[in-house]
Motif scaffolding. Sequence first.
Motif, mmCIF file in Angstrom:
data_model
loop_
_atom_site.group_PDB
_atom_site.id
_atom_site.type_symbol
_atom_site.label_atom_id
_atom_site.label_comp_id
_atom_site.label_asym_id
_atom_site.label_seq_id
_atom_site.Cartn_x
_atom_site.Cartn_y
_atom_site.Cartn_z
ATOM 1 N N UNK A 21 -0.796 4.859 12.342
ATOM 2 C CA UNK A 21 -0.749 3.754 11.387
ATOM 3 C C UNK A 21 0.233 4.100 10.281
ATOM 4 N N UNK A 22 0.981 3.116 9.829
ATOM 5 C CA UNK A 22 1.957 3.307 8.764
ATOM 6 C C UNK A 22 1.605 2.398 7.604
ATOM 7 N N UNK A 23 1.640 2.938 6.422
ATOM 8 C CA UNK A 23 1.384 2.135 5.241
ATOM 9 C C UNK A 23 2.660 1.417 4.850
ATOM 10 N N UNK A 24 2.530 0.145 4.542
ATOM 11 C CA UNK A 24 3.714 -0.654 4.244
ATOM 12 C C UNK A 24 4.494 -0.096 3.070
ATOM 13 N N UNK A 324 -8.350 4.894 -4.868
ATOM 14 C CA UNK A 324 -7.720 5.845 -3.956
ATOM 15 C C UNK A 324 -8.340 5.783 -2.558
ATOM 16 N N UNK A 325 -7.490 5.762 -1.544
ATOM 17 C CA UNK A 325 -7.928 5.811 -0.147
ATOM 18 C C UNK A 325 -7.194 6.940 0.548
ATOM 19 N N UNK A 326 -7.937 7.760 1.294
ATOM 20 C CA UNK A 326 -7.360 8.889 2.013
ATOM 21 C C UNK A 326 -7.660 8.724 3.485
ATOM 22 N N UNK A 345 -0.904 15.541 13.026
ATOM 23 C CA UNK A 345 -1.190 14.292 12.326
ATOM 24 C C UNK A 345 -0.774 14.392 10.879
ATOM 25 N N UNK A 346 -1.271 13.493 10.079
ATOM 26 C CA UNK A 346 -0.947 13.495 8.662
ATOM 27 C C UNK A 346 -2.091 12.865 7.879
ATOM 28 N N UNK A 347 -2.199 13.267 6.637
ATOM 29 C CA UNK A 347 -3.111 12.627 5.702
ATOM 30 C C UNK A 347 -2.276 11.707 4.822
ATOM 31 N N UNK A 348 -2.701 10.455 4.725
ATOM 32 C CA UNK A 348 -2.004 9.472 3.904
ATOM 33 C C UNK A 348 -2.904 9.090 2.735
#
Length: 388
Positions: A21-24, A324-326, A345-348
């Motif tokens: 998933x990518x954040x806009x 805040x959302x992680x 993976x990654x933490x966004x």
Amino acid sequence: MVAVVRTRVARTRFTMGLAVALFAAGVGPVAHAASIETIAKQAILVDITSNTVLFEKSPDQRMAPSSMSKIMTMYMVFDAIKEGRLTLESTLPVSERAWRMQGSKMFVELHNNIKVDDLIKGVIVQSGNDACIVFAEGLAGSESAFAERMNKRARELGLKDTNLTNATGWPDPNHYMTARDLSILAEHLIKDFPEYYHYYSIREFKYHGINQGNRNPLLYRGMDVDGMKTGHTEAGGYGLTASAEREGRRLILVVNGLPSMQARADESARLIEWGFREFATYALFKAGETVDQVPLWLGAQDTVPVTVPEDMKVTMARADRSGMKVSLVSNAPVAAPVKKGDVVGKVVVSAPGFPGKEFPVVAAQDVEKLGFVGRALAAAKFLIFGAS
């Protein structure tokens, strides 16, 4: 798969799926808070604790850095000491050129040999152009050769729009930096030479019978500023590179193009206090701490624990903290084998008004691939029961 993780700053939800998933908003280097303006022509304010830009104004515009470029001169000096080419007790000779140098001066004596320790104070506290020439000639033979070395090191440090023609910041149309480059250089000096950074907090130094105070006005305001360097030329206006540490956070500010010494002092103080007041840094995970488990495909075990290779901190406006959302984002299940340290993976981190920031997560251990029999059983299970 959804897992709930409690961190030190919030109870947040981590979501893993088959697609990344990518954040806009993407990954933005600039945090946002209540807007602030400045009369400086160029400015940048950075929280180096989390590598976050809090404010910027024309940060990549070429400018005359004036004496702020002496930070690079001192970087070269500290590097020479660290490599053993100089010691604090070493002495360097004063040439006629250094002795005759105009502008701000340490007042070195012609043909004298001066201790490096005194020369450092002469540059940092007194902004001595003469002391800079002594260093340049002592380390490289000439100021022009020293400038070539500085430019080479600038490129190595990632300064993308810097060109230095002298060791002092003396006016020259080909001697330029950007506010962003100065902030990067300041961070490198602080982190690369912590044992010498204390020179920047010295408030006065007496040499040749002349006592001079440090030109950094923020050292006297009791606001946790412990460096670094002022600058002024007709072309550049009044400028300051400053650094302050408070409650575990370090900010670096660069301003230039201000109309007076008073404006330089007041604007710099206002921007630094705004950065500490409006923003906070939140620690989410320590390096090596388990973030969650990522599912594996055809692995000797069903999941692999994942962690972050470095301390995970974010700086954002205090007003944005509640939103805040992680999220942990991964192409799960990850195909085995997996080696410890592999990025999986990654933490966004996102929040309203916060542009978002990403951190890689890595496997915390090796996980081998299933053998032939195990893979066959896993394939049969998938055909019968589908993905779990």
